[in-house]
Design a protein around this motif. Structure first.
Motif, PDB file in Angstrom:
ATOM      1  N   ALA A   4     -46.648 -30.813 -10.409  1.00 52.23           N
ATOM      2  CA  ALA A   4     -48.103 -30.723  -9.747  1.00 52.23           C
ATOM      3  C   ALA A   4     -47.701 -31.111  -8.245  1.00 52.23           C
ATOM      4  N   LEU A   5     -47.885 -30.273  -7.243  1.00 54.77           N
ATOM      5  CA  LEU A   5     -47.466 -30.390  -6.019  1.00 54.77           C
ATOM      6  C   LEU A   5     -48.592 -30.433  -5.130  1.00 54.77           C
ATOM      7  N   ALA A  54     -35.837 -23.315  -1.535  1.00 53.27           N
ATOM      8  CA  ALA A  54     -35.174 -24.543  -1.611  1.00 53.27           C
ATOM      9  C   ALA A  54     -35.561 -25.627  -2.468  1.00 53.27           C
ATOM     10  N   TRP A  55     -36.906 -25.781  -2.502  1.00 49.06           N
ATOM     11  CA  TRP A  55     -37.709 -26.751  -2.945  1.00 49.06           C
ATOM     12  C   TRP A  55     -37.262 -26.317  -4.582  1.00 49.06           C
ATOM     13  N   ALA A  56     -37.485 -25.256  -5.275  1.00 50.61           N
ATOM     14  CA  ALA A  56     -37.342 -25.112  -6.507  1.00 50.61           C
ATOM     15  C   ALA A  56     -35.807 -25.574  -6.844  1.00 50.61           C
ATOM     16  N   LEU A  57     -34.863 -25.102  -6.207  1.00 46.80           N
ATOM     17  CA  LEU A  57     -33.454 -25.466  -6.382  1.00 46.80           C
ATOM     18  C   LEU A  57     -33.402 -27.084  -6.446  1.00 46.80           C
ATOM     19  N   VAL A 116     -50.327 -26.965  -5.996  1.00 45.58           N
ATOM     20  CA  VAL A 116     -50.075 -25.815  -6.531  1.00 45.58           C
ATOM     21  C   VAL A 116     -48.869 -26.192  -7.831  1.00 45.58           C
ATOM     22  N   GLU A 117     -48.681 -25.716  -8.651  1.00 45.13           N
ATOM     23  CA  GLU A 117     -47.831 -26.175  -9.860  1.00 45.13           C
ATOM     24  C   GLU A 117     -46.295 -25.365  -9.563  1.00 45.13           C
ATOM     25  N   LEU A 118     -45.405 -25.908  -9.787  1.00 44.47           N
ATOM     26  CA  LEU A 118     -44.109 -25.365  -9.815  1.00 44.47           C
ATOM     27  C   LEU A 118     -43.421 -25.531 -10.941  1.00 44.47           C
ATOM     28  N   CYS A 119     -43.280 -24.318 -11.527  1.00 44.91           N
ATOM     29  CA  CYS A 119     -42.825 -24.321 -13.138  1.00 44.91           C
ATOM     30  C   CYS A 119     -41.404 -23.744 -13.034  1.00 44.91           C
ATOM     31  N   PHE A 120     -40.375 -24.165 -13.800  1.00 39.98           N
ATOM     32  CA  PHE A 120     -39.195 -23.852 -13.898  1.00 39.98           C
ATOM     33  C   PHE A 120     -38.693 -24.022 -15.098  1.00 39.98           C
ATOM     34  N   HIS A 121     -37.705 -23.120 -15.688  1.00 36.18           N
ATOM     35  CA  HIS A 121     -36.813 -23.357 -16.838  1.00 36.18           C
ATOM     36  C   HIS A 121     -35.158 -22.853 -16.484  1.00 36.18           C
ATOM     37  N   LYS A 128     -28.904 -19.008 -14.649  1.00 37.07           N
ATOM     38  CA  LYS A 128     -30.080 -18.601 -13.888  1.00 37.07           C
ATOM     39  C   LYS A 128     -31.245 -19.783 -14.094  1.00 37.07           C
ATOM     40  N   LEU A 129     -31.944 -19.944 -12.868  1.00 35.24           N
ATOM     41  CA  LEU A 129     -33.191 -20.702 -12.895  1.00 35.24           C
ATOM     42  C   LEU A 129     -34.218 -19.779 -12.634  1.00 35.24           C
ATOM     43  N   HIS A 130     -35.237 -19.735 -13.426  1.00 36.01           N
ATOM     44  CA  HIS A 130     -36.329 -19.176 -13.446  1.00 36.01           C
ATOM     45  C   HIS A 130     -37.625 -20.004 -12.905  1.00 36.01           C
ATOM     46  N   PHE A 131     -38.282 -19.683 -11.787  1.00 41.78           N
ATOM     47  CA  PHE A 131     -39.389 -20.459 -11.003  1.00 41.78           C
ATOM     48  C   PHE A 131     -40.404 -19.739 -10.626  1.00 41.78           C
ATOM     49  N   ALA A 132     -41.692 -20.427 -10.877  1.00 45.68           N
ATOM     50  CA  ALA A 132     -42.710 -19.920 -10.116  1.00 45.68           C
ATOM     51  C   ALA A 132     -43.790 -20.716  -9.692  1.00 45.68           C
ATOM     52  N   TYR A 133     -44.426 -20.381  -8.510  1.00 43.73           N
ATOM     53  CA  TYR A 133     -45.528 -21.338  -7.933  1.00 43.73           C
ATOM     54  C   TYR A 133     -46.763 -20.583  -8.534  1.00 43.73           C
ATOM     55  N   ARG A 134     -47.690 -21.481  -8.915  1.00 43.17           N
ATOM     56  CA  ARG A 134     -49.096 -20.874  -9.325  1.00 43.17           C
ATOM     57  C   ARG A 134     -50.084 -21.971  -9.444  1.00 43.17           C
ATOM     58  N   HIS A 135     -51.365 -21.622  -9.354  1.00 46.05           N
ATOM     59  CA  HIS A 135     -52.168 -22.676  -9.610  1.00 46.05           C
ATOM     60  C   HIS A 135     -53.570 -21.808 -10.571  1.00 46.05           C
ATOM     61  N   GLY A 136     -53.395 -22.500 -11.708  1.00 46.17           N
ATOM     62  CA  GLY A 136     -54.254 -21.659 -12.644  1.00 46.17           C
ATOM     63  C   GLY A 136     -53.787 -20.327 -12.963  1.00 46.17           C
ATOM     64  N   GLU A 137     -54.614 -19.371 -12.767  1.00 41.39           N
ATOM     65  CA  GLU A 137     -54.299 -17.839 -12.831  1.00 41.39           C
ATOM     66  C   GLU A 137     -53.836 -17.252 -11.666  1.00 41.39           C
ATOM     67  N   GLN A 138     -53.784 -18.084 -10.458  1.00 44.04           N
ATOM     68  CA  GLN A 138     -53.167 -17.355  -9.287  1.00 44.04           C
ATOM     69  C   GLN A 138     -51.905 -17.745  -9.008  1.00 44.04           C
ATOM     70  N   ALA A 139     -51.009 -16.567  -8.821  1.00 43.99           N
ATOM     71  CA  ALA A 139     -49.652 -16.709  -8.707  1.00 43.99           C
ATOM     72  C   ALA A 139     -49.414 -16.618  -7.140  1.00 43.99           C
ATOM     73  N   TYR A 140     -48.203 -17.331  -6.734  1.00 41.79           N
ATOM     74  CA  TYR A 140     -47.988 -17.595  -5.301  1.00 41.79           C
ATOM     75  C   TYR A 140     -46.703 -16.889  -5.246  1.00 41.79           C
ATOM     76  N   SER A 141     -45.733 -17.225  -5.989  1.00 44.08           N
ATOM     77  CA  SER A 141     -44.507 -16.511  -5.965  1.00 44.08           C
ATOM     78  C   SER A 141     -43.839 -16.859  -6.984  1.00 44.08           C
ATOM     79  N   SER A 142     -42.429 -16.501  -7.145  1.00 42.23           N
ATOM     80  CA  SER A 142     -41.810 -16.322  -8.409  1.00 42.23           C
ATOM     81  C   SER A 142     -40.442 -15.795  -8.101  1.00 42.23           C
ATOM     82  N   GLY A 143     -39.397 -16.012  -9.180  1.00 38.60           N
ATOM     83  CA  GLY A 143     -38.069 -15.439  -8.756  1.00 38.60           C
ATOM     84  C   GLY A 143     -37.211 -16.055  -9.888  1.00 38.60           C
ATOM     85  N   ARG A 144     -35.869 -15.429  -9.602  1.00 37.10           N
ATOM     86  CA  ARG A 144     -34.632 -15.996 -10.559  1.00 37.10           C
ATOM     87  C   ARG A 144     -33.642 -16.284  -9.784  1.00 37.10           C
ATOM     88  N   LEU A 145     -32.921 -17.599  -9.744  1.00 37.30           N
ATOM     89  CA  LEU A 145     -31.940 -17.921  -8.778  1.00 37.30           C
ATOM     90  C   LEU A 145     -30.845 -18.079  -9.350  1.00 37.30           C
TER      91      LEU A 145
END
Length: 204
Positions: A108-109, A135-138, A169-174, A181-198
């Motif tokens: 939670a950020l 960069a924050w996700a990494l 916002v919540e930053l989720c990653f695995h 690969k690092l899978h990441f997503a920024y979201r808040h509840g049902e609201q999606a902000y960004s996502s991707g695979r690094l």
């Protein structure tokens, strides 16, 4: 003639954009720590930091260095106020709490109002750059998952909603170790902000 910093702080608190203010020394220049009201944060998001600073300086009739907050830090001494005024602007999100489940992390950020990247992106409509989100996700995944702090490939990047000053916002990653690969997503509840695979090479 020296400025009456206590008077300036009281005067700042009368502005509708200001919830609280503390004044001190910003390395030889008068400065103010300012906690903005919701109206003040809206003005910051709509028109940028410079307009907020100019408006508050006109209100008090003095030139000041500002540090902006959505909640005033807990400060007990003049030296703490001075130290915060003289500190560099933040480069990272504020971590409020985190948890892990089955290798998947959720952090939670809170996005600082005074983030160093906002004046350049963009001066009158501050938005968190996509490159900073990556960069924050990494950087946040690395100490928790042992993954590299840099990637060689970015896949399926999606930037769906803007992240603005003060957003939570919540930053989720695995981590997928087989595919590196690092899978990441920024979201808040049902609201999606960004996502991707690094991804990175075996030599990384």
């Amino acid at each position: 003639m020296s400025l009456d910093l206590a008077h300036i702080a009281r005067r700042l608190r009368t502005h509708p954009w200001v919830d609280d203010a503390q004044c001190g020394d910003a390395a030889g220049t008068p400065g103010a720590l300012v906690a903005l009201t919701r109206e003040g944060v809206d003005a910051l998001c709509r028109q940028g930091r410079q307009l907020v600073a100019d408006t508050l300086q006109q209100h008090v009739g003095a030139s000041l260095i500002f540090r902006l907050f959505d909640d005033m830090p807990s400060l007990v001494s003049a030296s703490q106020i001075d130290a915060l005024l003289q500190a560099p602007l933040p480069r990272d999100a504020l971590l409020e709490h985190e948890h892990e489940r089955d290798g998947a992390w959720t952090l939670a950020l809170r996005i600082p109002l005074d983030l160093i990247y906002f004046p350049g992106h963009f001066p009158k409509a501050p938005v968190l750059p996509g490159a900073v989100q990556v960069a924050w996700a990494l950087s946040m995944a690395s100490p928790r998952l042992g993954t590299p702090v840099r990637c060689t490939v970015m896949e399926a990047l999606k930037f769906q909603q803007l992240l603005r000053p003060g957003d939570r916002v919540e930053l989720c990653f695995h981590h997928d170790p087989l595919r590196r690969k690092l899978h990441f997503a920024y979201r808040h509840g049902e609201q999606a902000y960004s996502s991707g695979r690094l991804a990175w090479s075996a030599a990384s």
